[in-house]
Design a protein around this motif. Structure first.
Motif, mmCIF file in Angstrom:
data_model
loop_
_atom_site.group_PDB
_atom_site.id
_atom_site.type_symbol
_atom_site.label_atom_id
_atom_site.label_comp_id
_atom_site.label_asym_id
_atom_site.label_seq_id
_atom_site.Cartn_x
_atom_site.Cartn_y
_atom_site.Cartn_z
ATOM 1 N N LYS A 72 -3.150 78.975 70.306
ATOM 2 C CA LYS A 72 -1.722 78.827 70.572
ATOM 3 C C LYS A 72 -1.384 77.403 71.006
ATOM 4 O O LYS A 72 -0.340 76.855 70.635
ATOM 5 N N GLN A 73 -2.265 76.789 71.800
ATOM 6 C CA GLN A 73 -2.051 75.398 72.201
ATOM 7 C C GLN A 73 -2.065 74.488 70.986
ATOM 8 O O GLN A 73 -1.265 73.556 70.886
ATOM 9 N N LEU A 74 -2.967 74.745 70.060
ATOM 10 C CA LEU A 74 -3.051 73.960 68.831
ATOM 11 C C LEU A 74 -1.760 74.061 68.029
ATOM 12 O O LEU A 74 -1.240 73.062 67.539
ATOM 13 N N MET A 75 -1.220 75.252 67.919
ATOM 14 C CA MET A 75 -0.052 75.485 67.075
ATOM 15 C C MET A 75 1.282 75.166 67.749
ATOM 16 O O MET A 75 2.277 74.934 67.069
ATOM 17 N N GLY A 80 5.347 70.736 60.275
ATOM 18 C CA GLY A 80 4.703 70.278 59.055
ATOM 19 C C GLY A 80 3.407 70.996 58.723
ATOM 20 O O GLY A 80 2.722 70.623 57.781
ATOM 21 N N LEU A 81 3.080 72.005 59.483
ATOM 22 C CA LEU A 81 1.887 72.789 59.176
ATOM 23 C C LEU A 81 2.272 73.948 58.284
ATOM 24 O O LEU A 81 3.370 74.468 58.363
ATOM 25 N N GLY A 82 1.318 74.360 57.483
ATOM 26 C CA GLY A 82 1.542 75.530 56.654
ATOM 27 C C GLY A 82 0.509 76.592 56.964
ATOM 28 O O GLY A 82 -0.420 76.367 57.733
ATOM 29 N N TRP A 83 0.700 77.739 56.352
ATOM 30 C CA TRP A 83 -0.229 78.845 56.517
ATOM 31 C C TRP A 83 -0.629 79.318 55.141
ATOM 32 O O TRP A 83 0.216 79.662 54.328
ATOM 33 N N ASP A 84 -1.917 79.292 54.855
ATOM 34 C CA ASP A 84 -2.432 79.783 53.586
ATOM 35 C C ASP A 84 -2.691 81.277 53.736
ATOM 36 O O ASP A 84 -3.674 81.695 54.362
ATOM 37 N N ILE A 90 -4.980 77.495 58.480
ATOM 38 C CA ILE A 90 -3.929 76.522 58.709
ATOM 39 C C ILE A 90 -3.989 75.499 57.570
ATOM 40 O O ILE A 90 -5.060 74.988 57.257
ATOM 41 N N MET A 91 -2.829 75.222 56.986
ATOM 42 C CA MET A 91 -2.768 74.190 55.953
ATOM 43 C C MET A 91 -2.254 72.905 56.597
ATOM 44 O O MET A 91 -1.123 72.866 57.094
ATOM 45 N N ALA A 92 -3.120 71.899 56.632
ATOM 46 C CA ALA A 92 -2.754 70.592 57.171
ATOM 47 C C ALA A 92 -3.628 69.558 56.488
ATOM 48 O O ALA A 92 -4.756 69.859 56.074
ATOM 49 N N ASP A 93 -3.125 68.344 56.391
ATOM 50 C CA ASP A 93 -3.921 67.316 55.726
ATOM 51 C C ASP A 93 -5.038 66.814 56.649
ATOM 52 O O ASP A 93 -5.055 67.076 57.852
ATOM 53 N N ASP A 94 -5.973 66.091 56.055
ATOM 54 C CA ASP A 94 -7.142 65.616 56.795
ATOM 55 C C ASP A 94 -6.759 64.706 57.950
ATOM 56 O O ASP A 94 -7.389 64.758 59.017
ATOM 57 N N ASP A 95 -5.734 63.874 57.767
ATOM 58 C CA ASP A 95 -5.304 62.977 58.859
ATOM 59 C C ASP A 95 -4.850 63.767 60.082
ATOM 60 O O ASP A 95 -5.182 63.412 61.210
ATOM 61 N N TRP A 96 -4.080 64.833 59.847
ATOM 62 C CA TRP A 96 -3.608 65.648 60.963
ATOM 63 C C TRP A 96 -4.793 66.257 61.695
ATOM 64 O O TRP A 96 -4.858 66.227 62.924
ATOM 65 N N TRP A 97 -5.751 66.821 60.939
ATOM 66 C CA TRP A 97 -6.916 67.434 61.574
ATOM 67 C C TRP A 97 -7.723 66.401 62.366
ATOM 68 O O TRP A 97 -8.149 66.680 63.486
ATOM 69 N N GLU A 98 -7.924 65.229 61.804
ATOM 70 C CA GLU A 98 -8.705 64.200 62.496
ATOM 71 C C GLU A 98 -8.024 63.797 63.808
ATOM 72 O O GLU A 98 -8.690 63.675 64.839
ATOM 73 N N ARG A 99 -6.712 63.590 63.778
ATOM 74 C CA ARG A 99 -5.970 63.248 64.998
ATOM 75 C C ARG A 99 -6.048 64.372 66.025
ATOM 76 O O ARG A 99 -6.260 64.152 67.216
ATOM 77 N N THR A 100 -5.865 65.576 65.538
ATOM 78 C CA THR A 100 -5.823 66.736 66.426
ATOM 79 C C THR A 100 -7.192 67.007 67.059
ATOM 80 O O THR A 100 -7.279 67.292 68.258
ATOM 81 N N ILE A 101 -8.247 66.892 66.290
ATOM 82 C CA ILE A 101 -9.602 67.111 66.803
ATOM 83 C C ILE A 101 -9.985 65.991 67.770
ATOM 84 O O ILE A 101 -10.690 66.238 68.754
ATOM 85 N N LYS A 102 -9.477 64.790 67.520
ATOM 86 C CA LYS A 102 -9.723 63.682 68.453
ATOM 87 C C LYS A 102 -9.053 63.979 69.798
ATOM 88 O O LYS A 102 -9.592 63.678 70.860
ATOM 89 N N GLU A 103 -7.884 64.620 69.748
ATOM 90 C CA GLU A 103 -7.155 65.013 70.957
ATOM 91 C C GLU A 103 -7.930 66.070 71.751
ATOM 92 O O GLU A 103 -7.996 66.019 72.978
ATOM 93 N N ASN A 104 -8.515 67.038 71.034
ATOM 94 C CA ASN A 104 -9.309 68.093 71.684
ATOM 95 C C ASN A 104 -10.354 68.571 70.679
ATOM 96 O O ASN A 104 -10.029 69.253 69.710
#
Length: 153
Positions: A72-75, A80-84, A90-104
């Motif tokens: 829930k914190q992630l979402m 701009g996120l999608g759901w497959d 979660i549908m998101a581009d690689d840049d979003w995932w890299e930024r988000t994983i760097k955050e936590n």
């Protein structure tokens, strides 16, 4: 997983279903099941699986709750996120995932993972007992519509 018990997909689903039954029976007066609810789950779980996880179930419940809270914190607040719906990811581009994983770094576990249980089943177990900030609003904001009540009416 948080303990030495073997929580494979089958035991996980059995535990979820038993817990959902106890919630429907109103054996969860607050954030945890009451004594009757836990006893029922322990007994039925042992009958269905042959495993005596009595003490480990509370730990597993806490693990599931932590996973749902992290999801829930992630979402929360993300645009701009999608759901497959086919893969339940979660549908998101690689840049979003890299930024988000760097955050936590803990968010990495949700990348390319089937999240159907967390998305569809955990909500029913945890949404009304854990504060995630999802429904928070400023004092000057209008209250959110109660869509569930509107559907019933």
């Amino acid at each position: 997983m948080p303990n030495n018990a073997k929580w494979d997909d089958d035991t996980h689903i059995i535990f979820l279903e038993l817990y959902e039954q106890e919630v429907r029976k109103r054996n969860r007066p607050n954030t945890y099941l009451n004594k009757d609810g836990w006893k029922s789950i322990v007994d039925e779980f042992c009958k269905k699986t042959g495993k005596d996880y009595d003490k480990k179930m509370k730990n597993y419940w806490d693990y599931m709750k932590d996973e749902w809270t992290l999801f829930k914190q992630l979402m929360r607040g993300e645009t701009g996120l999608g759901w497959d719906a086919t893969k339940n990811t979660i549908m998101a581009d690689d840049d979003w995932w890299e930024r988000t994983i760097k955050e936590n770094a803990k968010y990495k576990k949700f990348r390319n993972k089937d999240l159907s249980l967390i998305w569809f089943r955990y909500d029913a177990l945890f949404a009304d007992v854990i504060a995630t900030g999802e429904r928070a609003r400023a004092a000057n904001q209008e209250p959110a519509l109660d869509l569930i009540s509107m559907k019933k009416g």
